[in-house]
Write a protein that holds these residues in place. Structure first.
Motif, PDB file in Angstrom:
ATOM      1  N   PHE A  29      39.862  17.839  16.765  1.00  0.00           N
ATOM      2  CA  PHE A  29      40.579  17.209  17.880  1.00  0.00           C
ATOM      3  C   PHE A  29      40.242  15.719  17.907  1.00  0.00           C
ATOM      4  N   PRO A  30      41.238  14.891  18.239  1.00  0.00           N
ATOM      5  CA  PRO A  30      40.965  13.459  18.259  1.00  0.00           C
ATOM      6  C   PRO A  30      40.020  13.089  19.396  1.00  0.00           C
ATOM      7  N   VAL A  31      39.348  11.965  19.233  1.00  0.00           N
ATOM      8  CA  VAL A  31      38.565  11.365  20.306  1.00  0.00           C
ATOM      9  C   VAL A  31      39.339  10.131  20.750  1.00  0.00           C
ATOM     10  N   VAL A  32      39.643  10.057  22.027  1.00  0.00           N
ATOM     11  CA  VAL A  32      40.516   8.980  22.511  1.00  0.00           C
ATOM     12  C   VAL A  32      39.762   8.095  23.494  1.00  0.00           C
ATOM     13  N   GLN A  33      40.277   6.904  23.646  1.00  0.00           N
ATOM     14  CA  GLN A  33      39.713   5.957  24.607  1.00  0.00           C
ATOM     15  C   GLN A  33      40.599   5.964  25.845  1.00  0.00           C
ATOM     16  N   PRO A  34      40.153   6.580  26.948  1.00  0.00           N
ATOM     17  CA  PRO A  34      40.981   6.546  28.162  1.00  0.00           C
ATOM     18  C   PRO A  34      41.067   5.127  28.711  1.00  0.00           C
ATOM     19  N   ASN A  35      42.166   4.843  29.356  1.00  0.00           N
ATOM     20  CA  ASN A  35      42.301   3.533  30.012  1.00  0.00           C
ATOM     21  C   ASN A  35      41.271   3.385  31.120  1.00  0.00           C
ATOM     22  N   LEU A  36      40.876   2.123  31.368  1.00  0.00           N
ATOM     23  CA  LEU A  36      39.718   1.855  32.221  1.00  0.00           C
ATOM     24  C   LEU A  36      40.057   1.583  33.688  1.00  0.00           C
ATOM     25  N   TYR A  37      41.134   0.833  33.937  1.00  0.00           N
ATOM     26  CA  TYR A  37      41.335   0.266  35.270  1.00  0.00           C
ATOM     27  C   TYR A  37      42.410   1.008  36.046  1.00  0.00           C
ATOM     28  N   ARG A  38      42.032   1.495  37.248  1.00  0.00           N
ATOM     29  CA  ARG A  38      43.003   2.182  38.078  1.00  0.00           C
ATOM     30  C   ARG A  38      44.023   1.184  38.599  1.00  0.00           C
ATOM     31  N   MET A  39      45.310   1.544  38.450  1.00  0.00           N
ATOM     32  CA  MET A  39      46.389   0.710  38.982  1.00  0.00           C
ATOM     33  C   MET A  39      46.461   0.905  40.489  1.00  0.00           C
ATOM     34  N   ASN A  40      46.780  -0.160  41.226  1.00  0.00           N
ATOM     35  CA  ASN A  40      46.831  -0.012  42.683  1.00  0.00           C
ATOM     36  C   ASN A  40      48.128   0.687  43.103  1.00  0.00           C
ATOM     37  N   ASP A  41      48.221   1.015  44.394  1.00  0.00           N
ATOM     38  CA  ASP A  41      49.346   1.827  44.868  1.00  0.00           C
ATOM     39  C   ASP A  41      50.682   1.111  44.672  1.00  0.00           C
ATOM     40  N   GLU A  42      50.687  -0.214  44.855  1.00  0.00           N
ATOM     41  CA  GLU A  42      51.939  -0.958  44.680  1.00  0.00           C
ATOM     42  C   GLU A  42      52.430  -0.859  43.235  1.00  0.00           C
ATOM     43  N   LEU A  43      51.493  -0.891  42.304  1.00  0.00           N
ATOM     44  CA  LEU A  43      51.863  -0.797  40.899  1.00  0.00           C
ATOM     45  C   LEU A  43      52.341   0.618  40.565  1.00  0.00           C
ATOM     46  N   HIS A  44      51.737   1.620  41.219  1.00  0.00           N
ATOM     47  CA  HIS A  44      52.227   2.988  41.045  1.00  0.00           C
ATOM     48  C   HIS A  44      53.686   3.080  41.482  1.00  0.00           C
ATOM     49  N   CYS A  45      54.003   2.496  42.639  1.00  0.00           N
ATOM     50  CA  CYS A  45      55.389   2.535  43.125  1.00  0.00           C
ATOM     51  C   CYS A  45      56.309   1.808  42.154  1.00  0.00           C
ATOM     52  N   PRO A  84      50.265  11.967  39.790  1.00  0.00           N
ATOM     53  CA  PRO A  84      49.493  11.229  38.788  1.00  0.00           C
ATOM     54  C   PRO A  84      48.733  10.063  39.415  1.00  0.00           C
ATOM     55  N   VAL A  85      47.628   9.730  38.795  1.00  0.00           N
ATOM     56  CA  VAL A  85      46.916   8.490  39.096  1.00  0.00           C
ATOM     57  C   VAL A  85      46.830   7.737  37.779  1.00  0.00           C
ATOM     58  N   TRP A  86      47.456   6.568  37.754  1.00  0.00           N
ATOM     59  CA  TRP A  86      47.612   5.829  36.498  1.00  0.00           C
ATOM     60  C   TRP A  86      46.576   4.731  36.333  1.00  0.00           C
ATOM     61  N   HIS A  87      46.214   4.508  35.075  1.00  0.00           N
ATOM     62  CA  HIS A  87      45.234   3.481  34.723  1.00  0.00           C
ATOM     63  C   HIS A  87      45.771   2.664  33.561  1.00  0.00           C
ATOM     64  N   SER A  88      45.267   1.466  33.431  1.00  0.00           N
ATOM     65  CA  SER A  88      45.688   0.626  32.302  1.00  0.00           C
ATOM     66  C   SER A  88      44.466   0.025  31.638  1.00  0.00           C
ATOM     67  N   SER A  89      44.657  -0.444  30.429  1.00  0.00           N
ATOM     68  CA  SER A  89      43.616  -1.148  29.690  1.00  0.00           C
ATOM     69  C   SER A  89      44.299  -2.122  28.751  1.00  0.00           C
ATOM     70  N   PRO A  90      43.651  -3.226  28.459  1.00  0.00           N
ATOM     71  CA  PRO A  90      44.240  -4.115  27.449  1.00  0.00           C
ATOM     72  C   PRO A  90      43.973  -3.577  26.052  1.00  0.00           C
ATOM     73  N   ASP A  91      44.972  -3.745  25.172  1.00  0.00           N
ATOM     74  CA  ASP A  91      44.780  -3.497  23.736  1.00  0.00           C
ATOM     75  C   ASP A  91      44.241  -2.111  23.410  1.00  0.00           C
ATOM     76  N   ASN A  92      44.773  -1.089  24.041  1.00  0.00           N
ATOM     77  CA  ASN A  92      44.367   0.285  23.734  1.00  0.00           C
ATOM     78  C   ASN A  92      45.458   0.933  22.879  1.00  0.00           C
ATOM     79  N   SER A  93      45.190   1.064  21.588  1.00  0.00           N
ATOM     80  CA  SER A  93      46.224   1.572  20.669  1.00  0.00           C
ATOM     81  C   SER A  93      46.535   3.045  20.899  1.00  0.00           C
ATOM     82  N   ASP A  94      45.675   3.745  21.637  1.00  0.00           N
ATOM     83  CA  ASP A  94      45.982   5.150  21.947  1.00  0.00           C
ATOM     84  C   ASP A  94      47.061   5.261  23.025  1.00  0.00           C
TER      85      ASP A  94
END
Lengths: 434, 98
Positions: free
Chosen positions: A178-194, A149-159
């Motif tokens: 089908f729903p329309v969703v807002q994907p998270n915007l910011y890629r988390m760095n490798d340390e945060l993945h760990c 996985p490659v994880w991303h985050s966003s502030p205040d994303n209710s999805d």
């Protein structure tokens, strides 16, 4: 003619050839990419292939699929880009997988585009599914899926639910609904993945069933509701206990893997180590002609496939200070992803099984207090073959465990070296063909 | 048999340190957003289950999607959570409502 019901079978799936590692599809970002696989030239009966991690955060988890496995829904991730490698230990397996995808990303140029893809499992390629693209699969019985996985985050994303990154959508829902969703915007760095992976490991010390998460209107308000299957895992404790309750020689331990239940007998296995990085080794059927020993590397193996098949582990303790120094032993267990086999550095071992097995291999690396040590192999070249049942010499193994960053660095270096070599070969072939 | 245990990490401190060590504006935004999402759970870690993004098999024993079009369709509306629960088979339960 394509109809607008997601479950319709009128659309002809795109067939991807077995050797096609670069297919690109009509949904933006949905594509296959090549994996790094090393064909190993090892003594008879030893691992024949090694699948490395892909460039990126180097995190991987593995999903096993029971017989008669089937998905009842599409899944949409908001944080997670999936990079999926579908594997079967028998490379001649004729099984075909049907993947169905619907772009649900707000603002996507291919929003509500639907793609169906028919392909065979292969460790040589991974399927990239961008976050926000609904996906489901048929034909996954007995398939092992590696996800990087490659994880991303966003502030205040209710999805987004950080604990359960899933929006479930029934397979028979019309495409337009089908729903329309807002994907998270910011890629988390490798340390945060760990960090996230290690926290997930901690949570899954006690296995839990994975939850479905549906958007449902309750009293006129759109809510997300998570549902749990009550009876998944009822037989877990007794089964796993019987696998763990084995008398073992010195230098080998069995541990319960860290996993979630994604079916009554389907498991998502997360890493065992702080480094969170793993290779996949293909063990052919048969008995190896020798053992292997690592003097600096503690190994963790997890049998991902061939569940229930007998797995024989032969060992020879080469550690001079061990009470079982130079004593050959044999342990018989069963392939089961819920149990991980830890083998200490300095203990020679071999695996054998009547059928091919996919094994996850994780490492912890050790250094001595008196480095450099000329009596030990270099880091990254720590594999010595041992013929027969006599230890080559008694070794005082190093005792200082290196930080996980060292393991990740070694993995990254290996990936770069293999990819560089592959590029050179491609370049030479291109020049010859020109 | 227990896995070899390292010292239990202080997750909140570690996350705090990661926020401070972000190297680019995107890293900082990602770390901050992640910390905001997971922070409340670190105070009550028992509320966390897996931190995974997966799809699971059919929930019910009979391989029918019991949480199916009846619930997913935009036109459906349960009167209440209790109303929703009454419509589930015996082997599926509501875990959480967000």
């Amino acid at each position: 003619m394509v109809q607008d019901t997601a479950s319709q079978v009128d659309m002809q799936p795109l067939v991807v050839a077995d050797t096609d590692c670069g297919a690109v599809f009509a949904i933006d970002g949905l594509k296959f990419e090549s994996n790094s696989v090393i064909d190993l030239d090892l003594p008879q009966g030893w691992f024949s292939k090694k699948l490395l991690s892909s460039p990126g955060p180097l995190i991987s988890d593995f999903v096993t699929h029971e017989e008669h496995f089937a998905y009842g829904s599409y899944g949409i991730h908001v944080s997670q880009d999936d990079r999926l490698t579908f594997m079967h230990p028998d490379s001649l397996s004729g099984s075909q997988i049907l993947g169905s995808f619907i772009d649900c990303r707000f603002g996507s140029p291919t929003l509500k585009t639907r793609v169906e893809v028919l392909f065979r499992p292969s460790m040589y390629r991974r399927l990239n599914i961008p976050r926000g693209v609904a996906h489901t699969f048929d034909g996954l019985e007995r398939i092992v899926t590696r996800d990087e996985p490659v994880w991303h985050s966003s502030p205040d994303n209710s999805d987004w639910n950080v604990d359960n990154d899933l929006i479930s959508v029934d397979r028979s829902l019309p495409l337009a609904q089908f729903p329309v969703v807002q994907p998270n915007l910011y890629r988390m760095n490798d340390e945060l993945h760990c960090f996230q992976s290690r926290l997930s490991q901690e949570l899954l010390k006690t296995p839990k069933s994975y939850l479905a998460r549906y958007p449902i209107t309750i009293a006129g308000e759109r809510r997300f509701v998570t549902f749990k299957a009550k009876e998944w895992g009822d037989a877990e404790e007794a089964e796993v206990f019987s696998l763990l309750d084995v008398e073992l020689p010195s230098g080998i331990k069995f541990f319960r893997s860290r996993y979630a239940l994604t079916g009554p007998r389907s498991w998502t296995v997360v890493p065992n180590t702080d480094a969170c990085v793993a290779d996949v080794m293909l063990l052919p059927s048969g008995i190896p002609s020798c053992k292997v020993v690592h003097y600096r590397t503690r190994m963790w193996y997890t049998a991902l496939s061939s569940e229930g098949s007998e797995l024989t582990i032969r060992t020879l303790d080469c550690r001079r200070d061990s009470p079982q120094f130079n004593v050959p032993t044999t342990v018989v267990t069963f392939c089961d992803p819920r149990v991980s086999i830890m083998i200490e550095h300095g203990v020679a071992y071999s695996f054998s099984c009547r059928e091919p097995v996919l094994l996850r291999a994780e490492q912890e690396v050790f250094a001595g207090t008196n480095e450099p040590r000329s009596d030990l192999p270099l880091f990254g070249a720590d594999t010595t073959f041992v013929e027969g049942d006599v230890a080559p010499m008694g070794i005082e193994v190093p005792t200082l465990q290196c930080p996980s960053t060292v393991v990740r660095l070694l993995a990254s270096n290996e990936i770069l070296a293999v990819r560089s070599q592959a590029s050179q070969i491609d370049g030479q072939n291109g020049a010859q063909n020109a | 048999m227990a896995r070899m245990e390292h010292k239990m990490p202080d997750w909140k401190k570690e996350l705090n340190d990661l926020q401070k060590s972000a190297k680019t504006p995107e890293e900082a935004a990602a770390t901050q957003a992640f910390a905001a999402a997971i922070g409340p759970y670190l105070d009550k870690p028992e509320l966390l289950r897996t931190l995974l993004g997966k799809i699971q098999r059919y929930l019910g024993a009979d391989e029918v999607n019991v949480v199916g079009p009846n619930f997913s369709a935009p036109g459906f509306s349960a009167k209440s959570v209790d109303d929703l629960k009454k419509q589930l088979p015996h082997d599926v339960e509501v875990h959480r409502v967000e």
